[in-house]
Design a protein around this motif. Sequence first.
Motif, short mmCIF file in Angstrom:
data_model
loop_
_atom_site.label_atom_id
_atom_site.label_comp_id
_atom_site.label_asym_id
_atom_site.label_seq_id
_atom_site.Cartn_x
_atom_site.Cartn_y
_atom_site.Cartn_z
N ASN A 98 0.86 -1.19 0.00
CA ASN A 98 0.00 0.00 0.00
C ASN A 98 0.89 1.24 0.00
O ASN A 98 1.89 1.29 0.73
N PHE A 99 0.51 2.23 -0.80
CA PHE A 99 1.34 3.42 -0.95
C PHE A 99 0.66 4.64 -0.33
O PHE A 99 -0.57 4.77 -0.36
N ASP A 100 1.48 5.53 0.19
CA ASP A 100 0.98 6.77 0.79
C ASP A 100 0.55 7.74 -0.31
O ASP A 100 1.37 8.17 -1.13
N ASP A 101 -0.73 8.07 -0.33
CA ASP A 101 -1.24 9.00 -1.36
C ASP A 101 -0.52 10.33 -1.34
O ASP A 101 -0.38 10.99 -2.38
N ASN A 102 -0.06 10.74 -0.16
CA ASN A 102 0.61 12.03 -0.04
C ASN A 102 1.96 12.06 -0.75
O ASN A 102 2.53 13.13 -0.95
N ALA A 103 2.47 10.88 -1.10
CA ALA A 103 3.78 10.80 -1.75
C ALA A 103 3.66 10.66 -3.26
O ALA A 103 4.66 10.41 -3.94
N GLU A 104 2.47 10.84 -3.79
CA GLU A 104 2.28 10.67 -5.23
C GLU A 104 3.20 11.57 -6.05
O GLU A 104 3.69 11.17 -7.11
#
Length: 269
Positions: A98-104
Amino acid sequence: MGLFFGSPQGGMDIEEVAEKTPELIFKEEIDIFEGIKDSQALRMADNLGFKGPLQQQAAEQIKRLYHLFLKVDATQVEVNPFGETPEGQVVCFDAKINFDDNAEFRQKEIFAMDDTSETDPIENEANSYDLKYIGMDGNIACFVNGAGLAMATCDIIDLHGGKPANFLDLGGGVKESQVYQAFKLLTADPKVEAILVNIFGGIVNCAIIANGITKACRELELKVPLVVRLEGTNVHEAKRILAESGLPITSANDLDDAARKAVASIAKN
């Protein structure tokens, strides 16, 4: 502080292991500044059942997983199963990240691979307006700023006998156009029989919310009851805008009052 945990009970849901055999879940707290230590990786490898030369090999893989976690701005890296091939190689056979949306903004290649075809179309549309939306099975739409407040709003609706239709987080840097789009999304759901707006204006200017609400109500010709609770920055101006709008908006003093009025509004219809 990061958390690395594992279990030798591979192939099972970790929730099931936690319930039936909690002693088989091993945890390592990782100092985010120091990173994972060799001793921690070796101890986890041992707890997972790797012995002899395989233990060192597994420990190296565990350290690489931690570095991957940091490199891709993950919120979770889950490997199941993590095991040994017949040739004696330690392998991550399957994984979920799962990836942090804030790091897009710095993980553009990863986010470009996102397949939105399996996501709820309303969620996809909400994302395009920087709105966080999760559809639920109830009939009271929740329009809130802040994930914590959104969860509390869903809970208190349930407490008073209602059922939330969604979780919609407006976020902090809100624009009037987002308020309009949020209402458009909420009213598109045929299950929605009432809308509860619960905004605490710290970063958010309540007057912007109020202007967005009145514009949306007029242009979308809102047909369901609307209960609004506003508090915080510029709230007096916001309440004036709503009061002078001539629209059938029910004001609430606090969250409890708002939830009661939203549930009651459905009972009247």
